[in-house]
Design an enzyme around this catalytic site. Structure first.
Site, PDB file in Angstrom:
ATOM      1  N   ARG A 100       0.877  -1.181   0.000  1.00  0.00           N
ATOM      2  CA  ARG A 100       0.000   0.000   0.000  1.00  0.00           C
ATOM      3  C   ARG A 100       0.904   1.216   0.000  1.00  0.00           C
ATOM      4  O   ARG A 100       1.689   1.421   0.938  1.00  0.00           O
ATOM      5  CB  ARG A 100      -0.915   0.007   1.229  1.00  0.00           C
ATOM      6  CG  ARG A 100      -1.610   1.348   1.444  1.00  0.00           C
ATOM      7  CD  ARG A 100      -2.723   1.291   2.450  1.00  0.00           C
ATOM      8  NE  ARG A 100      -3.841   0.540   1.913  1.00  0.00           N
ATOM      9  CZ  ARG A 100      -5.066   0.507   2.449  1.00  0.00           C
ATOM     10  NH1 ARG A 100      -5.312   1.195   3.557  1.00  0.00           N
ATOM     11  NH2 ARG A 100      -6.018  -0.193   1.908  1.00  0.00           N
ATOM     12  N   HIS A 127      -7.360   0.852  -6.440  1.00  0.00           N
ATOM     13  CA  HIS A 127      -7.504  -0.037  -5.280  1.00  0.00           C
ATOM     14  C   HIS A 127      -8.098  -1.363  -5.799  1.00  0.00           C
ATOM     15  O   HIS A 127      -9.230  -1.729  -5.473  1.00  0.00           O
ATOM     16  CB  HIS A 127      -8.415   0.615  -4.248  1.00  0.00           C
ATOM     17  CG  HIS A 127      -8.343   0.016  -2.871  1.00  0.00           C
ATOM     18  ND1 HIS A 127      -7.534  -1.067  -2.559  1.00  0.00           N
ATOM     19  CD2 HIS A 127      -8.999   0.339  -1.711  1.00  0.00           C
ATOM     20  CE1 HIS A 127      -7.696  -1.365  -1.278  1.00  0.00           C
ATOM     21  NE2 HIS A 127      -8.570  -0.533  -0.748  1.00  0.00           N
ATOM     22  N   GLN A 130      -9.785  -4.184  -3.565  1.00  0.00           N
ATOM     23  CA  GLN A 130     -11.115  -3.839  -3.043  1.00  0.00           C
ATOM     24  C   GLN A 130     -12.189  -4.127  -4.087  1.00  0.00           C
ATOM     25  O   GLN A 130     -13.274  -4.619  -3.762  1.00  0.00           O
ATOM     26  CB  GLN A 130     -11.146  -2.346  -2.661  1.00  0.00           C
ATOM     27  CG  GLN A 130     -12.477  -1.885  -2.114  1.00  0.00           C
ATOM     28  CD  GLN A 130     -12.782  -2.435  -0.723  1.00  0.00           C
ATOM     29  OE1 GLN A 130     -11.982  -2.280   0.180  1.00  0.00           O
ATOM     30  NE2 GLN A 130     -13.939  -3.073  -0.553  1.00  0.00           N
ATOM     31  N   ASP A 230     -17.340   6.421  -1.377  1.00  0.00           N
ATOM     32  CA  ASP A 230     -16.082   6.311  -0.638  1.00  0.00           C
ATOM     33  C   ASP A 230     -15.918   7.605   0.146  1.00  0.00           C
ATOM     34  O   ASP A 230     -16.593   8.610  -0.142  1.00  0.00           O
ATOM     35  CB  ASP A 230     -14.923   6.106  -1.634  1.00  0.00           C
ATOM     36  CG  ASP A 230     -13.587   5.852  -0.945  1.00  0.00           C
ATOM     37  OD1 ASP A 230     -13.590   5.487   0.254  1.00  0.00           O
ATOM     38  OD2 ASP A 230     -12.532   6.024  -1.594  1.00  0.00           O
ATOM     39  N   CYS A 269     -16.278   0.946   0.773  1.00  0.00           N
ATOM     40  CA  CYS A 269     -15.069   0.162   1.079  1.00  0.00           C
ATOM     41  C   CYS A 269     -14.627   0.350   2.529  1.00  0.00           C
ATOM     42  O   CYS A 269     -13.849  -0.461   3.030  1.00  0.00           O
ATOM     43  CB  CYS A 269     -13.956   0.498   0.102  1.00  0.00           C
ATOM     44  SG  CYS A 269     -13.355   2.189   0.234  1.00  0.00           S
ATOM     45  N   ARG A 297     -13.038  -9.074   1.423  1.00  0.00           N
ATOM     46  CA  ARG A 297     -11.629  -8.764   1.127  1.00  0.00           C
ATOM     47  C   ARG A 297     -10.782 -10.019   1.324  1.00  0.00           C
ATOM     48  O   ARG A 297      -9.893 -10.320   0.543  1.00  0.00           O
ATOM     49  CB  ARG A 297     -11.123  -7.647   2.056  1.00  0.00           C
ATOM     50  CG  ARG A 297     -11.721  -6.277   1.829  1.00  0.00           C
ATOM     51  CD  ARG A 297     -11.309  -5.692   0.498  1.00  0.00           C
ATOM     52  NE  ARG A 297      -9.857  -5.572   0.347  1.00  0.00           N
ATOM     53  CZ  ARG A 297      -9.119  -4.567   0.828  1.00  0.00           C
ATOM     54  NH1 ARG A 297      -9.690  -3.564   1.471  1.00  0.00           N
ATOM     55  NH2 ARG A 297      -7.811  -4.522   0.626  1.00  0.00           N
TER      56      ARG A 297
HETATM   57  N1   CP Z   1     -11.067  -0.476   2.414  1.00  0.00           N
HETATM   58  C1   CP Z   1      -9.808  -0.469   2.890  1.00  0.00           C
HETATM   59  O1   CP Z   1      -8.844  -0.574   2.124  1.00  0.00           O
HETATM   60  O2   CP Z   1      -9.744  -0.433   4.244  1.00  0.00           O
HETATM   61  P1   CP Z   1      -8.411  -0.160   5.086  1.00  0.00           P
HETATM   62  O3   CP Z   1      -7.920   1.213   4.731  1.00  0.00           O
HETATM   63  O4   CP Z   1      -8.834  -0.282   6.525  1.00  0.00           O
HETATM   64  O5   CP Z   1      -7.401  -1.196   4.711  1.00  0.00           O
END
Ligand code: CP
Length: 320
Positions: A100, A127, A130, A230, A269, A297
């Site tokens: 990430r 992403h 997701q 989001d 998400c 997920r």
């Molecule tokens: N949706 C998502 O990626 O959640 P986090 O930021 O908690 O990993």
């Protein structure tokens, strides 16, 4: 060897295979052990996370492996060690790298120098993990499960909010690959990158999907199966998100907007900011499938990791 850096790093068929594998692993959680040894998988975070951290760590353990969760701030990466050097070191010991980070060019560079598959666990632009979980969820709740995998073609999906963020751009690519009717409802000044819209349109032309960007929230959700949003303040971009609240207000998901859909479900998400991008009434109401979406997920990413570790599935079909 394949990487998963953006949604269109896989073909439409490959996306279906990954989702089908995820569903099989959801039905029988420990049936595949591609990381048996155990092999180590590096899961590296330049930004904070709850769901991604827990779902990858759990999924890697379920698949027989050992997750090595690294916060960049506590490693040499946080002190500026070059990405190429980190890629060489991690991939000499680990079987996969999950990252990430910020700009997409950073994960592209990691993949360029890595000897093992690299997975995008969120960048500023995309992403894709997701979206796999979200597609799996749509298939489950809208009855799109076929023997060959999720049958999502023809389903309609509206995303409301910041059209330029990573979720919007990944929905464009991922839903187009699934042959869906994907609609982005956003302010003109927060429209998706034209390159991404064009890529999604090209995909949709081959899958029977449909892609549209509108600045009317009502038009986006008319007759739709799914409404998603989001946070308005994406990680690392909080100040701009707060400043944009007045222009994003018409895109807040309310019960009135949900009622324009076709028995629509609500997705997010997470983390969510109630009364900003969505009302409490909607996210905590009967149409919300956000908890199932969060759990998926785990299953979708297990499907992805098992697929990436199975070169017989994909060695003939690298992306252009
Ligand atoms: N949706 C998502 O990626 O959640 P986090 O930021 O908690 O990993």
């Amino acid at each position: 060897m394949r990487h998963f850096l953006r949604d269109d790093d896989v073909t439409s068929d490959e996306q279906r295979q990954i989702l089908a594998r995820g569903l099989a692993l959801k039905a029988d959680r420990f049936v595949e052990k591609p990381f048996a040894g155990p092999h180590t998988v590096a899961v590296v975070f330049d930004k904070s996370s709850t769901r991604t951290r827990v779902s990858f760590a759990t999924g890697i353990a379920d698949l027989g492996g050992s997750p090595l969760v690294i916060d960049a701030s506590g490693s040499q990466m946080g002190r500026g060690e070059p990405i190429a050097d980190t890629a060489r070191v991690l991939s000499s010991m680990c079987s996969m790298i999950v990252w990430r980070t910020f700009g997409q060019e950073r994960i592209d560079e990691m993949a360029r120098y890595s000897a093992v598959p690299v997975v995008n666990a969120l960048t500023d632009q995309f992403h894709p993990c997701q979206i796999l979980a979200d597609l799996l969820t749509v298939a489950e709740v809208k009855g799109g499960l076929a023997q060959s995998g999720p049958a999502l073609a023809g389903r309609s999906f509206a995303y409301l909010g910041d059209g330029a963020n990573n979720m919007s751009q990944s929905y464009l690519l991922g839903c187009a690959l699934a042959g869906m009717d994907v609609r982005i409802g956003c302010p003109e000044s927060l429209s998706p990158d034209p390159e991404v819209v064009q890529a999604a349109e090209q995909i949709a032309a081959t899958t029977g999907g449909r892609v549209s960007v509108t600045h009317s929230a009502q038009e986006a959700v008319e007759g739709v199966d799914v409404v998603a949003t989001d946070t308005w303040a994406s990680m690392g971009n909080e100040e701009a998100g707060h400043a944009a609240e007045p222009i994003l207000a018409p895109y807040r998901v309310t019960a009135e907007l949900m009622a324009l859909g076709k028995d629509a479900v609500f997705m997010h998400c997470l983390p969510a900011y109630r009364e900003h991008e969505v009302t409490s009434e909607v996210i905590d109401g009967p149409a919300s499938v956000v908890w199932r979406e969060a759990e998926n997920r785990l299953h979708a990413q297990k499907g992805l990791m098992a697929w990436l570790m199975d070169p017989q599935q994909h060695d003939q079909a690298p992306r252009d």
